[in-house]
Design an enzyme around this catalytic site. Sequence first.
Site, PDB file in Angstrom:
ATOM      1  N   ASP A   8      40.751  42.385  46.251  1.00 47.79           N
ATOM      2  CA  ASP A   8      41.010  41.565  45.073  1.00 47.79           C
ATOM      3  C   ASP A   8      42.499  41.774  44.749  1.00 47.79           C
ATOM      4  O   ASP A   8      43.092  42.784  45.133  1.00 47.79           O
ATOM      5  CB  ASP A   8      40.116  42.043  43.925  1.00 47.79           C
ATOM      6  CG  ASP A   8      40.473  41.376  42.623  1.00 47.79           C
ATOM      7  OD1 ASP A   8      40.549  40.135  42.595  1.00 47.79           O
ATOM      8  OD2 ASP A   8      40.709  42.090  41.626  1.00 47.79           O
ATOM      9  N   ASP A  10      44.404  40.720  41.329  1.00 44.70           N
ATOM     10  CA  ASP A  10      44.703  41.098  39.943  1.00 44.70           C
ATOM     11  C   ASP A  10      43.949  42.372  39.548  1.00 44.70           C
ATOM     12  O   ASP A  10      42.723  42.377  39.509  1.00 44.70           O
ATOM     13  CB  ASP A  10      44.266  39.977  38.976  1.00 44.70           C
ATOM     14  CG  ASP A  10      45.025  38.672  39.199  1.00 44.70           C
ATOM     15  OD1 ASP A  10      46.234  38.717  39.452  1.00 44.70           O
ATOM     16  OD2 ASP A  10      44.389  37.598  39.092  1.00 44.70           O
ATOM     17  N   GLY A  45      37.871  38.690  37.339  1.00 41.52           N
ATOM     18  CA  GLY A  45      37.234  38.022  38.474  1.00 41.52           C
ATOM     19  C   GLY A  45      36.724  36.621  38.197  1.00 41.52           C
ATOM     20  O   GLY A  45      36.353  35.911  39.121  1.00 41.52           O
ATOM     21  N   ASN A 116      47.013  31.460  41.127  1.00 41.62           N
ATOM     22  CA  ASN A 116      48.398  31.937  41.174  1.00 41.62           C
ATOM     23  C   ASN A 116      48.612  33.012  42.239  1.00 41.62           C
ATOM     24  O   ASN A 116      49.682  33.623  42.290  1.00 41.62           O
ATOM     25  CB  ASN A 116      48.799  32.515  39.805  1.00 41.62           C
ATOM     26  CG  ASN A 116      48.877  31.437  38.731  1.00 41.62           C
ATOM     27  OD1 ASN A 116      49.667  30.504  38.858  1.00 41.62           O
ATOM     28  ND2 ASN A 116      48.043  31.538  37.702  1.00 41.62           N
TER      29      ASN A 116
HETATM   30  C1  BG6 Z   1      41.205  36.621  38.565  1.00 37.97           C
HETATM   31  C2  BG6 Z   1      41.346  37.382  37.270  1.00 37.97           C
HETATM   32  O1  BG6 Z   1      41.825  37.317  39.591  1.00 37.97           O
HETATM   33  O2  BG6 Z   1      41.789  35.318  38.448  1.00 37.97           O
HETATM   34  C3  BG6 Z   1      40.770  36.570  36.121  1.00 37.97           C
HETATM   35  O3  BG6 Z   1      40.667  38.620  37.373  1.00 37.97           O
HETATM   36  C4  BG6 Z   1      41.427  35.203  36.078  1.00 37.97           C
HETATM   37  O4  BG6 Z   1      40.954  37.261  34.912  1.00 37.97           O
HETATM   38  C5  BG6 Z   1      41.253  34.505  37.420  1.00 37.97           C
HETATM   39  O5  BG6 Z   1      40.866  34.407  35.039  1.00 37.97           O
HETATM   40  C6  BG6 Z   1      41.925  33.117  37.475  1.00 37.97           C
HETATM   41  O6  BG6 Z   1      43.314  33.297  37.450  1.00 37.97           O
HETATM   42  P1  BG6 Z   1      44.383  32.138  37.344  1.00 37.97           P
HETATM   43  O7  BG6 Z   1      45.674  32.819  37.730  1.00 37.97           O
HETATM   44  O8  BG6 Z   1      43.997  31.056  38.308  1.00 37.97           O
HETATM   45  O9  BG6 Z   1      44.381  31.671  35.938  1.00 37.97           O
HETATM   46 MG    MG Z   2      40.655  41.880  39.618  1.00 39.18          MG
END
Ligand code: BG6
Ligand code: MG
Length: 209
Positions: A8, A10, A45, A116
């Site tokens: 993973d 983030d 997640g 992202n």
């Molecule tokens: C996950 C995070 O990796 O990505 C979540 O743990 C987040 O908290 C999700 O909502 C979506 O992320 P993004 O960058 O597309 O808004």
């Molecule tokens: Mg995570």
Amino acid sequence: MIKGVIFDLDGVIVHTDEMHYQAWKRIADRIGVEFNREINNRLRGVSRMESLNIILESTHAFSDEDKQRLADEKNAIYRQLLSALTQNDVSGAVLQALNELRSRRVKLAIGSSSKNAGFILAQIELTEYFDAISDGNNISRSKPDPEVFLIAAEYLGLAPAECAVVEDACAGIDAARAGGFYSVGIGDASGYDRADMRIGSIAEVLKIV
Ligand code: BG6
Ligand code: MG
């Protein structure tokens, strides 16, 4: 035998989980909705819109268009925070573990719900470390659905049983288990009893390869 590790992003590779929290907190404070770190742990997640739905679960005051605007606004704040990210934000322990796994010829992938992910990996200069990237742009269901990890394993050319998944989200551990992966809980998921292995430091991943 474990031939691949799917990380993973983030909260595992880099602490962008804190930036997600800061960005959502700004939005929640502005619209007067309670948001704290306990609620934030439930967002780990899960997709951007599902995260917003959790934050807004005590209110019906927002239309779908309002929600889309809030999600876009959160992402703009989050991207602004991400633009300051560099490789210095990656811990030495993470870099060491990735280098050691690569030298042992273990295949490495990212399995992230984030849209992202590519931008973050470029900011921290780790794109080249991974043989495959499966993220929020190639899935239709977010964790706890196993889709993101199944696609990562397919990209690596490995069966789920040959891969470990390293996750800080309970939803991510559930996803890994549902997909038939060996699940490793770290950070917020290090106390989650459904994980096959619970670790306090990323270096411990080396024990399973
Ligand atoms: C996950 C995070 O990796 O990505 C979540 O743990 C987040 O908290 C999700 O909502 C979506 O992320 P993004 O960058 O597309 O808004
Ligand atoms: Mg995570």
